[in-house]
Design a protein around this motif. Structure first.
Motif, short mmCIF file in Angstrom:
data_model
loop_
_atom_site.label_atom_id
_atom_site.label_comp_id
_atom_site.label_asym_id
_atom_site.label_seq_id
_atom_site.Cartn_x
_atom_site.Cartn_y
_atom_site.Cartn_z
N LEU A 51 107.16 -32.53 -28.68
CA LEU A 51 106.50 -33.54 -29.52
C LEU A 51 105.14 -33.03 -30.00
CD1 LEU A 51 106.21 -36.36 -30.75
CD2 LEU A 51 105.38 -37.15 -28.52
N ILE A 52 104.36 -32.45 -29.09
CA ILE A 52 103.06 -31.88 -29.46
C ILE A 52 103.26 -30.74 -30.46
CG2 ILE A 52 101.07 -30.59 -28.57
CD1 ILE A 52 101.49 -32.31 -25.93
N GLY A 53 104.26 -29.91 -30.24
CA GLY A 53 104.58 -28.83 -31.19
C GLY A 53 104.89 -29.38 -32.57
N HIS A 54 105.65 -30.45 -32.62
CA HIS A 54 105.97 -31.07 -33.91
C HIS A 54 104.73 -31.65 -34.57
CE1 HIS A 54 110.59 -31.62 -33.36
NE2 HIS A 54 110.27 -30.42 -33.81
N ILE A 55 103.84 -32.23 -33.79
CA ILE A 55 102.60 -32.77 -34.35
C ILE A 55 101.77 -31.64 -34.95
CG2 ILE A 55 100.41 -33.90 -33.79
CD1 ILE A 55 102.06 -35.55 -31.68
N MET A 56 101.70 -30.51 -34.27
CA MET A 56 100.97 -29.35 -34.81
C MET A 56 101.62 -28.87 -36.10
SD MET A 56 99.68 -27.19 -31.45
CE MET A 56 101.31 -26.74 -30.92
N ALA A 106 92.73 -33.77 -27.55
CA ALA A 106 93.17 -32.39 -27.28
C ALA A 106 94.26 -31.97 -28.28
CB ALA A 106 93.67 -32.25 -25.85
N ILE A 107 95.16 -32.87 -28.60
CA ILE A 107 96.22 -32.55 -29.57
C ILE A 107 95.61 -32.33 -30.95
CG2 ILE A 107 98.32 -33.39 -30.71
CD1 ILE A 107 98.91 -34.90 -28.02
N GLU A 108 94.62 -33.14 -31.30
CA GLU A 108 93.92 -32.92 -32.58
C GLU A 108 93.24 -31.55 -32.59
OE1 GLU A 108 91.41 -36.40 -32.65
OE2 GLU A 108 92.93 -37.58 -33.69
N GLN A 109 92.65 -31.16 -31.46
CA GLN A 109 92.02 -29.84 -31.36
C GLN A 109 93.06 -28.73 -31.50
OE1 GLN A 109 89.55 -29.32 -27.86
NE2 GLN A 109 89.20 -27.16 -28.30
N ALA A 110 94.23 -28.91 -30.90
CA ALA A 110 95.31 -27.92 -31.01
C ALA A 110 95.77 -27.80 -32.47
CB ALA A 110 96.48 -28.32 -30.12
N CYS A 111 95.87 -28.92 -33.17
CA CYS A 111 96.23 -28.89 -34.59
C CYS A 111 95.20 -28.09 -35.37
CB CYS A 111 96.32 -30.31 -35.14
SG CYS A 111 97.71 -31.27 -34.53
#
Length: 184
Positions: free
Chosen positions: A171-176, A23-28
């Motif tokens: 953290l997710i925001g930073h990954i994006m 899901a995080i990869e999809q958000a990116c």
């Protein structure tokens, strides 16, 4: 106490790694595709989530790690005149939706942040963003709340603790933002 907090943080991170990596990869992908097409990212949240919205927007317009061009990230939480005028005239639950109505264009990305997934102002903004042809990304926690039915993608942090949820949201925001840096 300190060790226990760190251990709880670590446990939540492990749950995120185990269950949310796709899901995080999809958000990116959503964010990088939006920006590479010349569209903008609109972000909103309340309280601590408002701070996260501002933080992510600042990473886009300023920079995250590497030098790159400024990119259009707008936190809908920063204009006190607009917020208070809209709240006064339309009600607080319309503060973000009204701004989405003014700023959104087809192809933009709206990111709504709510630890419960049930903040009415964020829910209304999702409805408006979809009406205006935006992609919609949620960052929530607990069971995802009503956001589950309103987002193209709702990343639900597997925790009931607000602090752990908020830690994972940034953290997710930073990954994006790292994905954006890698693209630009």
């Amino acid at each position: 106490m300190v060790i226990q907090e760190l251990i709880e943080h670590q446990k939540t991170i492990q749950k995120v790694i185990d269950s949310l990596t796709p899901a995080i990869e999809q958000a990116c992908e959503m964010m990088t595709t939006t920006l590479s097409k010349g569209n903008k990212v609109l972000i909103a949240g309340n309280g601590g989530s408002a701070s996260d919205a501002q933080h992510i927007a600042a990473e886009l317009t300023g920079r995250f790690v590497k030098e790159r061009k400024s990119l259009p990230g707008i936190a809908l939480t920063v204009d006190t005149s607009a917020i208070t005028a809209i709240a006064n005239d339309y009600g607080y639950d319309r503060v973000f939706a009204r701004q989405v109505e003014g700023f959104a264009r087809p192809g933009d990305l709206f990111i709504g942040i709510s630890t419960s997934g049930n903040s009415q102002g964020i829910l209304n903004a999702f409805d408006t963003a979809r009406e205006y042809g935006c992609q919609t990304l949620g960052l929530s926690g607990r069971d995802g709340g009503k956001m589950n039915g309103l987002c193209d993608l709702n990343i639900v942090v597997p925790s009931d603790v607000t602090a752990r949820i908020q830690e994972m949201h940034i953290l997710i925001g930073h990954i994006m933002c790292k994905a954006v840096d890698d693209l630009f």
